[in-house]
Design an enzyme around this catalytic site. Structure first.
Site, mmCIF file in Angstrom:
data_model
loop_
_atom_site.group_PDB
_atom_site.id
_atom_site.type_symbol
_atom_site.label_atom_id
_atom_site.label_comp_id
_atom_site.label_asym_id
_atom_site.label_seq_id
_atom_site.Cartn_x
_atom_site.Cartn_y
_atom_site.Cartn_z
ATOM 1 N N ASP A 41 -46.726 -61.548 -22.045
ATOM 2 C CA ASP A 41 -46.227 -62.429 -23.119
ATOM 3 C C ASP A 41 -46.447 -63.912 -22.827
ATOM 4 O O ASP A 41 -45.520 -64.717 -22.892
ATOM 5 C CB ASP A 41 -44.725 -62.188 -23.349
ATOM 6 C CG ASP A 41 -44.373 -60.713 -23.504
ATOM 7 O OD1 ASP A 41 -45.134 -60.001 -24.186
ATOM 8 O OD2 ASP A 41 -43.349 -60.285 -22.948
ATOM 9 N N GLU A 209 -44.637 -58.178 -34.110
ATOM 10 C CA GLU A 209 -43.860 -59.117 -33.302
ATOM 11 C C GLU A 209 -44.805 -60.195 -32.777
ATOM 12 O O GLU A 209 -45.936 -60.318 -33.209
ATOM 13 C CB GLU A 209 -43.174 -58.384 -32.140
ATOM 14 C CG GLU A 209 -44.125 -57.691 -31.189
ATOM 15 C CD GLU A 209 -43.423 -56.850 -30.135
ATOM 16 O OE1 GLU A 209 -42.218 -56.582 -30.292
ATOM 17 O OE2 GLU A 209 -44.089 -56.462 -29.160
#
Length: 468
Positions: A41, A209
C-alpha cells in the site's frame, strides 16, 4: 523506534548496505524496492527537501491474512535506487483510542501543510474491527520521525484507505472508501475535520478500494483498485479524470494489470521530471499476505490518458550459462540462477523435494521413471527461464503435468512480463501419473524471459515448444 538503515538495491537480496551520501543521477529501480521487511500500500510524496518519501503499510510474518499489519515504517530516496529505511514511526499500541488487540494498521497517507506533516491511517476502535474503522491522524514537524497521534477525523463512516490531496491553492481534500464505496470531501484548515459533507465519487467503474488523487496538466486523476478476480488474476488499478477534485469523474481505463498478489494498491507521483507508479506484489515471498513495494515509470499520452504501466523486476541468469533454445524442451528444474524474488518465488525457504539444486527454494522431486519435477507449488509462486526464440511465429507449447487436486490446477505462461497463454492442468488421479496439455502461443524471435506462474498443487516435468 527502529534503527535507521540504508538499503542498496544495486545488489540482489535483502542485505543492508552502505549508500553514497549523495546520488549523482536518478537510476532505474530494481523491484521490489524494499527487502528488509514486507511492505504494501505505498503512498509516495516528494517534500521540500527534494527527497521522495514512501509511506507503506507493513505485513508481518508469519502472515494471518491482513490481521497482523502494524508498525508503519518510512523510506526515502534521492536517486530511486538507494533507499533509506527511517525506521518505525507508529504502531497500534501508540493509538489511545485503538483496539486493544492491535494489528489492523492498513494503508496510510501523508500530507504537508504549514510546517506540519499529517499522517493519516485507518484503524479500528473496537474488537468488531470491520464496523469500527476510524481515520486516525498523527503529526510531526519531520517527514519521517516523531509522529504523535492527535486523534481521528470525527463523523466518518467505517471505511478505510485514506488519501489526502492538497491542491495548488492549499485546499486539502480527503478521499477514502472500501467495499465499492468511494467518498471524498474538503478538509478544514486544521487538517483534522471535514468541511461540509463527504460526497460519493460519481463516474467510477468497478471501484473496490485504494483511492489516490494526483494532478497532471491541470487535470485531476483518481486512481483505485478494482474487483477483478478471474483466471487466477486479481485486482487491477483503474483511473478516472475530472476538472474538479471532487468530480464528477470520467472513467479512463486500467493503468496497472494484476500482479502476482491477491491485492493491488498504488500511488502516482512525479520525481525529478519523471512520473512513477508505486504498487505492491508478492514476488519476494510468494505469499499473498507478505507483500513488497515495487515502482515503475508511468507515461501519459498526448490526450491525458495513462499508458499501461510495464511491470518490471530484476531477473536472474541462465542456469547453464546460455539461454534455453526455442523450439525445444525446457526441464522445469532448470530455472534461472538468482534466487528468491529474482529467478523464482517460493513460499517456503527449504527445497521440499531436495532432489535437485537442494540449496535453493524451488521444490524439486524425483520422478520414479527418471528425471525431476517441480512440485509442492501454490498460487503466487513462479519460476523464470531465460530463452532464445529462433524465429518469430506461432508455437504449440505442451506441458507434462500431474496432480491429485480434485478440480485440477493451472499454469500461466508469461514472456517478458506479458501473459501469452494459460494451460489447464486436469486431475490425473495420482501425483506421478502424468499427462500432456497444450496451447498455442505467439512468440517473437530473440532473447526473452519466460515466467511460469503456478496454480495450486501440481507437478510439472517439462515444457516443449514446437513451431507450427
Amino acid at each position: 523506534m527502529s534503527k535507521r538503515c540504508i538499503l542498496s538495491l544495486a545488489f540482489a537480496g535483502a542485505s543492508l548496505a552502505a549508500s553514497s551520501a549523495a546520488a549523482q543521477t536518478v537510476g532505474d529501480p530494481q523491484n521490489p524496492i524494499f527487502r528488509n521487511i514486507y511492505t504494501a500500500d505505498p503512498s509516495a510524496h516528494v517534500w521540500a527537501d527534494g527527497r521522495l518519501y514512501v509511506y507503506p503499510s507493513h505485513d508481518i510474518a508469519p502472515p494471518r491474512g491482513a490481521d497482523l499489519m502494524d508498525q508503519y515504517h518510512v523510506y526515502s530516496t534521492n536517486d530511486m535506487v538507494n533507499w533509506v529505511d527511517h525506521g518505525e514511526i507508529l504502531r497500534a499500541s501508540n493509538v489511545p483510542w485503538g483496539r486493544s488487540e492491535g494489528g489492523f494498521m492498513w494503508a496510510p497517507d501523508v500530507a504537508y501543510k504549514n510546517g506540519i506533516y499529517y499522517f493519516y491511517f485507518p484503524h479500528p476502535s473496537g474488537t468488531e474491527w470491520n464496523t469500527t474503522w476510524k481515520i486516525g491522524v498523527a503529526t510531526s514537524t519531520q517527514p519521517a520521525a516523531n509522529f504523535t497521534v492527535q486523534g481521528y477525523i470525527p463523523g466518518l463512516e467505517s471505511l478505510i484507505d485514506p488519501a489526502v490531496f492538497v491542491d495548488d491553492d492549499g485546499q486539502a481534500y480527503l478521499y477514502y472508501g472500501g467495499g465499492g464505496v468511494a467518498k471524498g470531501g474538503k478538509l478544514k484548515a486544521n487538517m483534522m475535520e471535514i468541511d461540509g459533507q463527504m460526497q460519493n465519487m460519481q463516474g467510477l467503474v468497478d471501484f473496490h478500494e485504494a483511492s489516490w488523487v494526483h494532478k497532471h496538466n491541470g487535470l485531476y486523476y483518481l486512481s483505485y483498485s478494482d474487483n477483478y478476480d478471474q483466471n487466477g488474476e486479481h485486482n487491477r488499478m483503474r483511473y478516472a479524470t475530472s476538472t474538479s477534485p471532487l468530480g464528477p469523474w470520467t472513467y479512463r481505463g486500467i493503468y496497472i494489470n494484476s500482479t502476482d498478489s491477491y491485492t493491488n494498491h498504488g500511488s502516482i507521483v512525479q520525481y525529478k521530471g519523471q512520473w512513477y507508479a508505486f504498487y505492491h506484489t508478492s514476488m519476494l515471498s510468494g505469499n499473498d499476505w507478505l507483500r513488497s513495494v515495487s515502482v515503475d515509470k508511468l507515461y501519459y499520452n498526448s490526450d491525458g490518458t495513462i499508458q499501461l504501466v510495464k511491470q518490471t523486476k530484476q531477473h536472474g541468469t541462465p542456469h547453464f550459462g546460455t539461454p534455453l533454445a526455442i523450439p525445444g524442451l525446457i526441464q522445469a528444474e532448470d530455472y534461472d540462477n538468482g534466487g528468491q524474488s529474482i529467478s523464482y518465488s517460493d513460499g517456503s525457504p527449504q527445497n521440499e523435494g531436495g532432489a535437485y539444486r537442494p540449496s535453493e527454494g524451488v521444490d524439486v522431486g524425483a520422478i520414479p521413471s527418471g528425471g525431476f519435477h517441480v512440485g509442492w507449488v501454490s498460487s503466487s509462486e513462479w519460476a523464470e527461464y531465460t530463452v532464445n526464440v529462433a524465429t518469430s511465429g506461432n508455437y504449440t507449447v505442451a506441458a507434462r503435468v500431474a496432480t491429485q487436486t480434485a478440480n485440477g490446477s493451472s499454469l500461466k505462461i508469461l514472456f517478458d512480463g506479458q501473459k501469452v497463454g494459460t494451460l489447464a492442468v486436469p486431475n490425473t488421479g495420482e501425483w506421478q501419473t502424468y499427462t500432456t496439455v497444450s496451447t498455442q502461443v505467439s512468440l517473437t524471435a530473440g532473447k526473452h524471459v519466460i515466467q511460469l506462474r503456478f496454480g495450486d498443487a501440481f507437478n510439472l516435468d517439462h515444457l516443449t515448444f514446437m513451431k507450427q
